[in-house]
Structure formats: structure tokens, C-alpha cells
Write a protein that holds these residues in place. Structure first.
Motif, PDB file in Angstrom:
ATOM      1  N   GLY A  35       1.067   5.491  -0.946  1.00  0.00           N
ATOM      2  CA  GLY A  35       1.254   5.061   0.432  1.00  0.00           C
ATOM      3  C   GLY A  35       1.639   3.614   0.556  1.00  0.00           C
ATOM      4  N   THR A  36       0.698   2.792   1.018  1.00  0.00           N
ATOM      5  CA  THR A  36       1.050   1.435   1.436  1.00  0.00           C
ATOM      6  C   THR A  36       1.035   0.411   0.315  1.00  0.00           C
ATOM      7  OG1 THR A  36      -1.249   1.251   2.066  1.00  0.00           O
ATOM      8  CG2 THR A  36       0.307   1.726   3.811  1.00  0.00           C
ATOM      9  N   LYS A  39       3.819  -2.312  -0.778  1.00  0.00           N
ATOM     10  CA  LYS A  39       4.737  -2.382   0.364  1.00  0.00           C
ATOM     11  C   LYS A  39       4.233  -3.463   1.329  1.00  0.00           C
ATOM     12  CE  LYS A  39       6.040   2.431   0.034  1.00  0.00           C
ATOM     13  NZ  LYS A  39       5.620   3.762   0.421  1.00  0.00           N
ATOM     14  N   LEU A 133      -5.124   3.948  10.264  1.00  0.00           N
ATOM     15  CA  LEU A 133      -4.131   4.988   9.980  1.00  0.00           C
ATOM     16  C   LEU A 133      -2.856   4.385   9.388  1.00  0.00           C
ATOM     17  CD1 LEU A 133      -4.434   7.345  13.101  1.00  0.00           C
ATOM     18  CD2 LEU A 133      -5.354   7.703  10.805  1.00  0.00           C
ATOM     19  N   SER A 134      -2.462   3.216   9.879  1.00  0.00           N
ATOM     20  CA  SER A 134      -1.229   2.607   9.364  1.00  0.00           C
ATOM     21  C   SER A 134      -1.404   2.130   7.921  1.00  0.00           C
ATOM     22  CB  SER A 134      -0.786   1.448  10.265  1.00  0.00           C
ATOM     23  OG  SER A 134      -1.683   0.369  10.148  1.00  0.00           O
ATOM     24  N   TYR A 135      -2.659   1.850   7.515  1.00  0.00           N
ATOM     25  CA  TYR A 135      -2.927   1.443   6.129  1.00  0.00           C
ATOM     26  C   TYR A 135      -3.208   2.655   5.234  1.00  0.00           C
ATOM     27  CZ  TYR A 135      -2.798  -3.559   6.825  1.00  0.00           C
ATOM     28  OH  TYR A 135      -2.350  -4.833   7.057  1.00  0.00           O
ATOM     29  N   GLY A 136      -3.298   3.832   5.814  1.00  0.00           N
ATOM     30  CA  GLY A 136      -3.583   5.025   5.027  1.00  0.00           C
ATOM     31  C   GLY A 136      -5.031   5.100   4.578  1.00  0.00           C
ATOM     32  N   VAL A 137      -5.933   4.625   5.441  1.00  0.00           N
ATOM     33  CA  VAL A 137      -7.361   4.628   5.100  1.00  0.00           C
ATOM     34  C   VAL A 137      -7.906   6.051   5.169  1.00  0.00           C
ATOM     35  CG1 VAL A 137      -9.639   3.876   5.918  1.00  0.00           C
ATOM     36  CG2 VAL A 137      -7.736   2.252   5.825  1.00  0.00           C
TER      37      VAL A 137
END
Lengths: 178, 153
Positions: A35-36, A39, A133-137
Motif C-alpha cells: 500500500g502506502t 509512497k 483509511l488513506s494510510y491503509g491502517v
């Protein structure tokens, strides 16, 4: 002839599977690079739990930022807190910024926990969970290490210890000096 | 005769119902939200979709999907947002056009390998066995063996 080729292909496939599984099991489950990671860190502006204003990630550009997602109802968060307190005291006033992002609870509960646990660093309210959610927690506790270039260099899932925190921070600081 | 008419009417009704159900129609926002959240994996659950989970995280994801749908984002754009954060893991079915999509080839590979193995085995079983040597051939072979033994002394 064809049957022999298929037999060889099956053996090769089984060997590939075995090697893949062996490599997968050797990996540290706390260090998932999906995921993040590697990035640019998703930007955010969140209100402080105590209501004393906002904190924006964009304002921390050029610094090493440690973002720790936590909640008062999360037992491993309580377990890792002493390590975070020690690391905060160690890097207080330096180029390292520690941010706590409170998840899935009322601000009152989050603030009471912060005061009870002696968390002196900026603690922020992610009321709707969008930042998590934007960090993929997956769930608290999770810790992200953001370099001075604004890129997420690493992520730790689960309770973190002091040595892991310091190693990750010092790696990023050394990279910034070079 | 009446039975046949009843069957014919039933078949026509069935066909009509199928056509009606499959007719092209504009998908509603709620249907899109359901469609997207059915394909998303709940991050804090064991094999549950976001749509089926009652967890707080799933609720927050549903709210985010609903907001994106209201903003006019396409399904692909919404899926890309979750992929950016969680990777392909967030999808209950691995996307075909990705490394994890290779998983879809496994059953095909297994089927082909099995068919080839079975066909090979059947051919071996069905293959004609070599004919028994004739009496003349046996006699000639015996004579040759005797000659070679005599030569070796």
C-alpha cells in the motif's frame, strides 16, 4: 514425452511454492510493505484532541515524522505507550516530530487517555477515520515513519518498542544528512 | 393438450421474467455502493466483505464509498483509492490484471496437467503389446545364442 514435461512442470511449481512460502514466513509480520509504504505520505489536517488548533502534515515538511495511530480501548496501545513517551522525551525539540492519531472513539475518551498516559506530543482526532483509511491502517496500534522528503519509509503494525522506534528514526535522520 | 398449453405459458412467463430481470437499467447509487463494498475486504474481519461487516472500520469505509459515489467518482477510481492504501489485499477477489491475479491460473494449470497425465496413462494402457515371437524366430535366436556360446568356448 508430454507427460514427462508436465511432471517436471509440477515439480518446478511445487518448488516455487515452497520457496515462496519459506520467504513469506521469514518476513517480519510487523513490517508489511504494501500500500502506502515507499509512497508520498497522504496529507492531512486534523484538529488536536484538546481543541487547541489543527496540525497539518504539510507544515512538517523536511522533518522526520512518526505517526502513531492509537485508541484508548486498544490494549496493545497501552503496552507500547511507555516506549513512545521515552522516544518523545529523547527527541523533544529536535527535527523529529511525533504525532498521535486517535481512532474510533469520542474526543473526550481520547483526551482522557492522553492525559492519563502522559502523552505530551500532538494528539489528533481522526473522527471519521479518513486519515487512517488513506494510510491503509488495519487497526491500532500502527506506526508510520515519514522521511523529510515526505515519503513513508516504513510502517510497523502492532505495539512498537523503543529500539525499533529509535532505529527507524535514526535511519531516516542519517538519510537526510547524506 | 391443456397440459402442453400450461407448460408453454409457463415457459413464456419464465422467459419474460428473465428478460425483464436482465433488462438494461440505470444502476442506483445505493446499488453501486453495495457493489463496491461487496468486493472490498473488511480490514479488521476474517474473510468478511465491508458490506457484510458490522465493524466500525467497515462502517467508515462504507461512508467513504458513499461519499465518493455522491462526488461522481467511477467504480474504478474508488477501487484505485483503496488499492493505493491497502494494495490488492483489500479486494476479496484478486484482480485478474495483477501479480496476485496469477492465482486464477492455478486451477487451469492443474486441470491441464491432470488431463495430460490421465491421457498419457490411458495411452500407455491402450498401447498394443508387442507380438509374441514366432517359433521360427525363437529357433533362430536359440541357434544364434548356441553359436555365440560355442565361439566363446
Amino acid at each position: 514425452m508430454l507427460a514427462r514435461v508436465v511432471r517436471i512442470a509440477v515439480v518446478v511449481a511445487l518448488l516455487a511454492l515452497t520457496v515462496t512460502l519459506a520467504l513469506a514466513f521469514r518476513r517480519d509480520p510487523h513490517d508489511i510493505k504494501t500500500g502506502t509504504v515507499l509512497k508520498p505520505a497522504p496529507t492531512f489536517t486534523l484538529q488536536r484532541l484538546d481543541g487547541s488548533g489543527e496540525v497539518s502534515l504539510a507544515d512538517l515538511s523536511g522533518k522526520v515524522v512518526v505517526v502513531n495511530f492509537f485508541a484508548s480501548w486498544c490494549l496493545p496501545c497501552t503496552q507500547e505507550n511507555p516506549a513512545l513517551v521515552r522516544v518523545y522525551e529523547r527527541y523533544r525539540g529536535s527535527d523529529v516530530v511525533l504525532l498521535g492519531v486517535n481512532l474510533q472513539e469520542s474526543r473526550e475518551n481520547g483526551l482522557a487517555y492522553v492525559q492519563r498516559m502522559g502523552m505530551g506530543w500532538a494528539t489528533l482526532a481522526d473522527d471519521d477515520g479518513r486519515v487512517a483509511l488513506s494510510y491503509g491502517v488495519f487497526g491500532p496500534p500502527e506506526t508510520f515513519f515519514i522521511g523529510p522528503d515526505g515519503v513513508i519509509a516504513g510502517r510497523h503494525i502492532g505495539p512498537i518498542d523503543e529500539a525499533t522506534l529509535v532505529t527507524a528514526i535514526e535511519t531516516l535522520r542519517a538519510r537526510a544528512v547524506r | 393438450m391443456n397440459g402442453r398449453i400450461a407448460i408453454a405459458i409457463a415457459l413464456v412467463a419464465l422467459a419474460g421474467a428473465l428478460v425483464f430481470a436482465a433488462r438494461p437499467h440505470d444502476i442506483t447509487a445505493d446499488e453501486r455502493i453495495d457493489q463496491i463494498t461487496t468486493e472490498l475486504r473488511c480490514p479488521v474481519c476474517q474473510g468478511l466483505s465491508v458490506k457484510d461487516s458490522t465493524s466500525e472500520t467497515a462502517r467508515q469505509i462504507r461512508d467513504l464509498v458513499a461519499q465518493r459515489v455522491r462526488e461522481g467518482r467511477s467504480n474504478a477510481e474508488i477501487q484505485a483509492e483503496f488499492r493505493a492504501a491497502y494494495g490488492d489485499w483489500i479486494f476479496l477477489s484478486p484482480p485478474v490484471a495483477s501479480w496476485s491475479g496469477l492465482i486464477w491460473l492455478v486451477p487451469i494449470f492443474a486441470l491441464v496437467a491432470g488431463l495430460v497425465l490421465v491421457t498419457g496413462r490411458l495411452r500407455t494402457i491402450d498401447a498394443p503389446r508387442p507380438a509374441e515371437p514366432s517359433a521360427t524366430q525363437v529357433a533362430a535366436l536359440r541357434e544364434r545364442v548356441a553359436r555365440e556360446e560355442a565361439a566363446e568356448g
